[in-house]
Design a protein around this motif. Structure first.
Motif, PDB file in Angstrom:
ATOM      1  N   LEU A  95       3.088   6.534  -6.766  1.00 17.48           N
ATOM      2  CA  LEU A  95       2.136   7.466  -7.370  1.00 17.48           C
ATOM      3  C   LEU A  95       2.593   8.900  -7.133  1.00 17.48           C
ATOM      4  O   LEU A  95       2.481   9.766  -8.003  1.00 17.48           O
ATOM      5  N   ALA A  96       3.167   9.152  -5.935  1.00 19.54           N
ATOM      6  CA  ALA A  96       3.635  10.501  -5.617  1.00 19.54           C
ATOM      7  C   ALA A  96       4.815  10.885  -6.503  1.00 19.54           C
ATOM      8  O   ALA A  96       4.914  12.015  -6.965  1.00 19.54           O
TER       9      ALA A  96
ATOM     10  N   LEU B 159       1.040  -0.984   9.389  1.00 14.71           N
ATOM     11  CA  LEU B 159       2.318  -1.657   9.639  1.00 14.71           C
ATOM     12  C   LEU B 159       2.669  -1.609  11.119  1.00 14.71           C
ATOM     13  O   LEU B 159       3.102  -2.610  11.708  1.00 14.71           O
TER      14      LEU B 159
ATOM     15  N   ASN C  68      -3.093   7.103   1.691  1.00 14.12           N
ATOM     16  CA  ASN C  68      -2.760   5.680   1.693  1.00 14.12           C
ATOM     17  C   ASN C  68      -1.443   5.389   2.377  1.00 14.12           C
ATOM     18  O   ASN C  68      -1.274   4.350   3.003  1.00 14.12           O
ATOM     19  N   THR C  69      -0.478   6.316   2.242  1.00 12.99           N
ATOM     20  CA  THR C  69       0.794   6.130   2.927  1.00 12.99           C
ATOM     21  C   THR C  69       0.559   6.121   4.430  1.00 12.99           C
ATOM     22  O   THR C  69       1.073   5.263   5.149  1.00 12.99           O
ATOM     23  N   LEU C  70      -0.257   7.074   4.888  1.00 10.35           N
ATOM     24  CA  LEU C  70      -0.534   7.168   6.321  1.00 10.35           C
ATOM     25  C   LEU C  70      -1.198   5.894   6.829  1.00 10.35           C
ATOM     26  O   LEU C  70      -0.738   5.272   7.795  1.00 10.35           O
TER      27      LEU C  70
ATOM     28  N   GLY D 139      -1.298   2.992   5.517  1.00 12.47           N
ATOM     29  CA  GLY D 139      -0.388   1.856   5.376  1.00 12.47           C
ATOM     30  C   GLY D 139       0.590   1.801   6.528  1.00 12.47           C
ATOM     31  O   GLY D 139       0.862   0.738   7.095  1.00 12.47           O
ATOM     32  N   LEU D 140       1.119   2.978   6.911  1.00  7.92           N
ATOM     33  CA  LEU D 140       2.089   3.019   8.004  1.00  7.92           C
ATOM     34  C   LEU D 140       1.425   2.660   9.330  1.00  7.92           C
ATOM     35  O   LEU D 140       1.984   1.897  10.126  1.00  7.92           O
TER      36      LEU D 140
ATOM     37  N   ASP E 222      -3.861  13.365  -0.943  1.00  9.82           N
ATOM     38  CA  ASP E 222      -3.102  12.509  -1.842  1.00  9.82           C
ATOM     39  C   ASP E 222      -2.339  11.402  -1.129  1.00  9.82           C
ATOM     40  O   ASP E 222      -2.216  10.301  -1.624  1.00  9.82           O
ATOM     41  N   ARG E 223      -1.803  11.724   0.043  1.00  8.34           N
ATOM     42  CA  ARG E 223      -0.927  10.738   0.688  1.00  8.34           C
ATOM     43  C   ARG E 223      -1.630   9.977   1.797  1.00  8.34           C
ATOM     44  O   ARG E 223      -1.011   9.445   2.687  1.00  8.34           O
TER      45      ARG E 223
ATOM     46  N   ILE F  93      -8.441  -4.805   0.440  1.00  8.19           N
ATOM     47  CA  ILE F  93      -7.388  -4.694   1.451  1.00  8.19           C
ATOM     48  C   ILE F  93      -7.850  -3.795   2.596  1.00  8.19           C
ATOM     49  O   ILE F  93      -7.523  -4.029   3.759  1.00  8.19           O
TER      50      ILE F  93
ATOM     51  N   ASP G 162       1.456   4.015  -3.081  1.00 11.85           N
ATOM     52  CA  ASP G 162       1.145   5.435  -2.884  1.00 11.85           C
ATOM     53  C   ASP G 162       2.362   6.313  -3.140  1.00 11.85           C
ATOM     54  O   ASP G 162       2.258   7.371  -3.759  1.00 11.85           O
ATOM     55  N   LEU G 163       3.530   5.859  -2.665  1.00 10.86           N
ATOM     56  CA  LEU G 163       4.738   6.659  -2.867  1.00 10.86           C
ATOM     57  C   LEU G 163       5.142   6.684  -4.338  1.00 10.86           C
ATOM     58  O   LEU G 163       5.578   7.714  -4.854  1.00 10.86           O
TER      59      LEU G 163
ATOM     60  N   ILE H  27       0.847  -1.210   0.000  1.00 11.36           N
ATOM     61  CA  ILE H  27       0.000   0.000   0.000  1.00 11.36           C
ATOM     62  C   ILE H  27       0.873   1.246   0.000  1.00 11.36           C
ATOM     63  O   ILE H  27       0.707   2.152  -0.817  1.00 11.36           O
ATOM     64  N   VAL H  28       1.828   1.278   0.939  1.00 12.93           N
ATOM     65  CA  VAL H  28       2.696   2.448   1.052  1.00 12.93           C
ATOM     66  C   VAL H  28       3.505   2.627  -0.235  1.00 12.93           C
ATOM     67  O   VAL H  28       3.621   3.735  -0.766  1.00 12.93           O
TER      68      VAL H  28
END
Lengths: 341, 327
Positions: free
Chosen positions: A153-154, B300, B292-294, B296-297, B289-290, B251, A150-151, A146-147
């Protein structure tokens, strides 16, 4: 042989005959000039043979991605659901390197090396901590994917990239396969992009290389022993963590390499990671987990099914892949080449 | 179930009061976008919790099951797309959709239980992804990429159920019913057998239980709950498209269940509330935008720190709070 024994075929002989017949029919389909009734059923010879060839090259690509996945699973019982992300990252890195240096081969090498290093880091920093807990390893790999998606994509945004292949790989070759005979009697031979044949060739070469490495070298012997019994391998004095890191590097590197090679034949875009993850999953479920030859057979079946499906029943193509998976699970849950667990 | 409710009686009463009177203080946005949405996704995650917590089968196909119900509502009910849309009455369509979801879930389960352990997650992910691509490619049945729109919660008993307050109570009712059903089922003979099969399938087979049948039945039950969630989801969104049942969504359900905790049926609802709140307010912190990163982290960190999710975290902190200071 006693006289009372009935003259029956053994199972193996029976299957060999079936395989030979199938090969003969296929060879005839590919090389013969088709009669009209066959054209009516299968659209045209050109469509059919192109689908077969596309299926084969696609199978080559699928094999490259899935072999890493199956190796990692076989040895470490690690279902790495970030494998698709490794493919996509490899493709992006290959694109950047090839684009900046102008050397396509350098891009391929970079895709392999960078991803191999990332693979080692993943194994050592993340997965080793969760060893023996396969559910958590899988969950972590989901989080990573997932991360990573997303990254990526960035960094590379949502656009589609095409890695340009060098001139010496461009163009089409004329194959010794007659596609049609024109009304004036001249024969038309089938043309096919040279690059795709190269992809197929590379996949076969790497497949043979992997098979040799697994079966003829000391490291390969250790890996096979580890697939069968990790604890025993460790007890006999082998540093299994080094082997794990090596296999992870190999698997991730192959995914990266496949990314560059595939990104040159097709295109690079977000979402490709999911596509190749699905393919890897289905290929190894069908072929059997942890088996290189299983990955090859699975890739062949899925690649051909996908391309033939695309030509003959476009909107239901994915169902064919799905049916193959379900049938395999119903008849042989461990996969075609999977060992008994 | 009664024992469980009695043991935590004060907490349950407080929770019930809070949920019942939430509409009195909350804005429409909070009622539907936070309250309703959390409960819908909580139910979906609950359907996963049944399988994972009691059956030891981690599925990534729960959104697919919910999608079967959602697409059924669009196909058999009224939609504004002009494809399919048999316009059957809601009281036919909704039960039918839920039944189809249960059947689909049982089929997926029947395929998945051919192998065990970590394979389930792979097979269900493959099924979820294949279904996503199929709905995207197929125009005749699923209207391809654009999907269906113009789906509406029905009006009956003089109530317009798509209005925020009625819809909130509709979701609340469904969630509470599913929750109590799971609590009851977990202590039933079937539930105990399922948990025994999770712990030692070989022994249970030797004792004479049909392991496969029990597992498949668990899939069917979880399919009912996922199906209800699916129907509510399309009534809530008013539309369904392949994106609704994509891999990201699949997911997401797993993330919700894992963040909340897979050991107790309240976990998925906690997880859903946390994730929905994050989804709504994290945009102000990290930008849309970010996100999903958040998430996801966070996911984790939870997997690394507390395998049993927020519930597990609470279980570890609680004894320290209860400790009497030494005199």
């Amino acid at each position: 042989m006693s006289l009372s024994e009935p003259a029956t075929f053994t199972r193996r002989q029976g299957w060999s005959i079936v395989a030979l017949l199938a090969a003969a029919v296929l060879a005839w389909l590919v090389f013969a000039v088709w009669p009209d009734w066959l054209d009516d059923i299968l659209i045209s010879k050109k469509a059919f043979v192109s689908a077969i060839l596309n299926g084969l090259t696609l199978a080559g690509l699928y094999f490259l991605v899935a072999s890493g996945f199956t190796l990692i699973f076989g040895l470490m019982r690690n279902v790495n659901l970030a494998h698709g992300s490794l493919y996509l990252l490899g493709a992006y890195i290959g694109y950047e390197v090839a684009d900046r240096t102008g050397y396509w081969l350098l891009g391929v090498a970079a895709g392999f090396v960078v991803l191999a290093v990332i693979g080692i880091v993943l194994q050592v920093v993340v997965f080793r901590r969760l060893e023996g807990d396969d559910l958590r390893q899988t969950l972590v790999s989901i989080g990573i994917s997932i991360v990573a998606a997303d990254l990526m994509l960035a960094v590379w945004s949502g656009g589609t990239y095409q890695i340009t292949t060098p001139l010496w790989l461009d163009g089409a070759v004329t194959l010794p396969i007659i596609s049609t005979i024109k009304s004036d009697g001249s024969t038309v031979f089938l043309k096919y992009p040279f690059y795709r044949l190269v992809v197929l060739f590379v996949a076969v070469a790497i497949g043979i290389g992997l098979w040799l490495a697994m079966n003829k070298t000391r490291i390969g012997m250790m890996i096979r022993a580890g697939v069968d019994d990790r604890a025993m391998l460790s007890a006999s004095g082998v540093n299994v963590h080094r082997i794990f890191a090596l296999v992870f590097a190999m698997g991730a590197g192959l995914a990266g390499l496949a990314g560059v090679v595939g990104g040159s034949a097709l295109s690079v875009a977000p979402g490709e990671d999911v596509r190749y993850l699905l393919t890897s999953l289905v290929v190894v479920i069908v072929g059997g987990m942890g088996s290189i030859s299983g990955a090859a057979i699975g890739a062949l079946i899925i690649g051909l099914a996908e391309q033939l499906g695309l030509v003959y029943f476009p909107t239901y193509g994915i169902v064919l892949t799905f049916v193959i998976m379900v049938v395999t699970l119903a008849i042989r849950p461990q996969g075609i080449m999977g060992g008994r667990r | 179930m009664r024992a469980e409710l009695a043991r935590h009686a004060p907490a349950y009463i407080a929770l019930a009061l809070a949920l019942l009177f939430f509409p009195a203080v909350a804005s429409d946005f909070f009622l539907t976008q936070i309250g309703g949405y959390s409960m819908i996704f909580g139910m979906m995650a609950l359907s996963l919790m049944i399988l994972a917590g009691y059956g030891g089968m981690v599925s990534l196909a729960q959104i697919t099951v919910a999608g079967v119900a959602g697409y059924s509502v669009a196909i058999f009910g009224i939609n504004a797309t002009g494809v399919m849309g048999f316009a059957w009455a809601w009281w036919v369509v909704a039960p039918l959709a839920i039944a189809l979801a249960a059947i689909a879930s049982a089929l997926i389960g029947w395929i998945a239980v051919r192998t065990d352990g970590i394979y389930t997650i792979m097979i269900t992910l493959a099924i979820a992804t294949a279904t996503y691509y199929f709905t995207q490619q197929n125009a005749e049945l699923f209207n391809g990429h654009s999907g269906f729109s113009g789906l509406r919660a029905p009006e009956f008993w003089g109530v317009v159920w798509r209005d925020p307050k009625p819809f909130y109570y509709l979701c609340l009712g469904a969630a509470v019913l599913s929750y109590l059903a799971v609590l009851y089922a977990a202590r039933s003979t079937f539930g105990l057998t399922l948990q025994a099969i999770r712990d030692n399938p070989r022994r249970m087979r030797a004792v004479g239980y049909d392991v496969t049948a029990h597992k498949v039945f668990a899939w069917a039950l979880s399919g009912i709950i996922a199906g209800i969630a699916g129907v509510l989801l399309v009534w809530f969104n008013g539309r369904i498209s392949p994106g609704t049942i994509g891999v990201g969504a699949a997911i997401n359900v797993l993330i919700i269940a894992v963040i909340g905790g897979l050991k107790h049926p309240i976990g998925p609802f906690i997880g859903a509330l946390v994730v929905v709140l994050m989804q709504t307010f994290a945009i102000d912190i990290v930008g849309a935008d970010r996100f999903n990163t958040l998430i996801g982290l966070v996911f984790l960190v939870i997997v690394f720190v507390s395998p049993d999710g927020l519930l597990g975290l609470w279980g570890r902190v609680k004894p320290h709070l209860q400790q009497q200071p030494l005199r």
